[in-house]
Design a protein around this motif. Structure first.
Motif, short mmCIF file in Angstrom:
data_model
loop_
_atom_site.label_atom_id
_atom_site.label_comp_id
_atom_site.label_asym_id
_atom_site.label_seq_id
_atom_site.Cartn_x
_atom_site.Cartn_y
_atom_site.Cartn_z
N ASN A 70 0.83 -1.20 0.00
CA ASN A 70 0.00 0.00 0.00
C ASN A 70 0.87 1.26 0.00
N PRO A 71 1.57 1.53 -1.11
CA PRO A 71 2.43 2.73 -1.15
C PRO A 71 1.58 3.99 -1.24
N PRO A 72 2.14 5.15 -0.88
CA PRO A 72 1.39 6.41 -1.00
C PRO A 72 1.02 6.69 -2.45
N GLU A 73 -0.11 7.37 -2.64
CA GLU A 73 -0.55 7.70 -4.00
C GLU A 73 0.38 8.72 -4.62
N ALA A 74 0.50 8.64 -5.94
CA ALA A 74 1.30 9.61 -6.68
C ALA A 74 0.61 10.96 -6.61
N PRO A 75 1.37 12.05 -6.46
CA PRO A 75 0.74 13.37 -6.40
C PRO A 75 0.09 13.72 -7.73
N ARG A 76 -1.04 14.40 -7.64
CA ARG A 76 -1.74 14.82 -8.86
C ARG A 76 -1.15 16.15 -9.30
N THR A 77 -0.82 16.23 -10.56
CA THR A 77 -0.30 17.48 -11.11
C THR A 77 -1.42 18.17 -11.87
N GLU A 78 -1.60 19.45 -11.58
CA GLU A 78 -2.63 20.20 -12.28
C GLU A 78 -2.08 20.67 -13.61
N PRO A 79 -2.94 20.69 -14.63
CA PRO A 79 -2.47 21.15 -15.94
C PRO A 79 -2.15 22.65 -15.90
N TYR A 80 -1.34 23.06 -16.83
CA TYR A 80 -0.93 24.46 -16.93
C TYR A 80 -2.15 25.32 -17.19
N LYS A 81 -2.27 26.42 -16.45
CA LYS A 81 -3.37 27.35 -16.66
C LYS A 81 -2.83 28.64 -17.26
N THR A 82 -3.59 29.18 -18.19
CA THR A 82 -3.21 30.45 -18.78
C THR A 82 -3.62 31.58 -17.85
N HIS A 83 -3.15 32.77 -18.13
CA HIS A 83 -3.54 33.94 -17.35
C HIS A 83 -5.05 34.14 -17.44
N LEU A 84 -5.61 33.93 -18.62
CA LEU A 84 -7.05 34.10 -18.81
C LEU A 84 -7.84 33.12 -17.95
N ALA A 85 -7.35 31.90 -17.80
CA ALA A 85 -8.05 30.92 -16.97
C ALA A 85 -8.08 31.37 -15.51
N TYR A 86 -6.98 31.93 -15.02
CA TYR A 86 -6.96 32.44 -13.65
C TYR A 86 -7.91 33.63 -13.49
N VAL A 87 -7.93 34.51 -14.48
CA VAL A 87 -8.83 35.66 -14.42
C VAL A 87 -10.29 35.19 -14.39
N LYS A 88 -10.61 34.20 -15.21
CA LYS A 88 -11.98 33.69 -15.25
C LYS A 88 -12.39 33.03 -13.94
N GLU A 89 -11.42 32.51 -13.19
CA GLU A 89 -11.74 31.96 -11.88
C GLU A 89 -12.10 33.05 -10.89
N ARG A 90 -11.49 34.23 -11.04
CA ARG A 90 -11.72 35.32 -10.09
C ARG A 90 -12.90 36.20 -10.46
N ARG A 91 -13.24 36.30 -11.74
CA ARG A 91 -14.26 37.23 -12.19
C ARG A 91 -15.38 36.51 -12.94
N SER A 92 -16.59 37.04 -12.75
CA SER A 92 -17.71 36.52 -13.55
C SER A 92 -17.68 37.19 -14.92
N GLU A 93 -18.47 36.69 -15.83
CA GLU A 93 -18.53 37.27 -17.18
C GLU A 93 -19.01 38.72 -17.12
N GLU A 95 -18.70 40.86 -14.53
CA GLU A 95 -17.64 41.70 -13.96
C GLU A 95 -16.57 42.01 -15.01
N GLY A 96 -16.23 41.00 -15.79
CA GLY A 96 -15.23 41.19 -16.84
C GLY A 96 -15.69 42.19 -17.88
N GLN A 97 -16.95 42.10 -18.27
CA GLN A 97 -17.48 43.03 -19.26
C GLN A 97 -17.51 44.46 -18.71
#
Length: 124
Positions: A70-93, A95-97
Motif C-alpha cells: 500500500n504505497p502512498p498515492e502519486a501526487p496529482r499534477t494540475e495542468p498548466y493554466k493560462t492567465h485568462l483561466a486564472y482571471v476567469k476563476e476570479r471574475r464573472s462574465e 464583472e469582466g465586461q
C-alpha cells in the motif's frame, strides 16, 4: 604530468581515510520504502534517529512509504493554466465586461483629449 605511482585525490602527507580519522560511525539501521511505481529505496538512518513515515523516491520523485502493498498515492499534477483561466476563476462574465467597458471608456476619453490638443495646436 605526475608519476604513475601517485594516488588520485590524495595529497602528500595524507594518511589512510577511515574510522580512525573520522571517528566511529553511529550504529545504523536500513529501512525500505516503496513508491507507487514499485521502486524500492533503502536509506540508512542512525539507530536512535526518528524514521519518517514517507521518503522521496530518488528514481521517480514520488513519495514512498514503508508498506510495499500500500504505497502512498502519486501526487496529482494540475495542468498548466493560462492567465485568462486564472482571471476567469476570479471574475464573472458580467464583472469582466464591466471592467472592459470602463477601460475602453478611459481609453476613448484619453484619445479624445489628445485629438483636441492636437487640433488646438494646429498639428495632426
Amino acid at each position: 604530468m605526475g608519476s604513475g605511482s601517485s594516488i588520485r585525490g590524495s595529497r602528500i602527507g595524507a594518511g589512510p581515510m577511515g574510522e580512525v580519522e573520522r571517528g566511529e560511525a553511529a550504529p545504523r539501521i536500513r529501512v525500505p520504502f516503496y513508491c507507487a511505481n514499485k521502486h524500492e529505496v533503502v536509506p540508512s538512518f542512525a539507530d536512535e534517529a526518528a524514521v519518517p513515515e514517507e521518503w522521496d523516491c530518488p528514481r521517480c520523485g514520488f513519495p514512498a512509504g514503508k508498506d510495499p502493498q500500500n504505497p502512498p498515492e502519486a501526487p496529482r499534477t494540475e495542468p498548466y493554466k493560462t492567465h485568462l483561466a486564472y482571471v476567469k476563476e476570479r471574475r464573472s462574465e458580467e464583472e469582466g465586461q464591466r471592467i472592459l467597458d470602463e477601460a475602453l471608456e478611459k481609453l476613448r476619453a484619453t484619445r479624445a483629449e489628445v485629438e483636441a490638443h492636437m487640433e488646438a495646436n494646429g498639428s495632426e
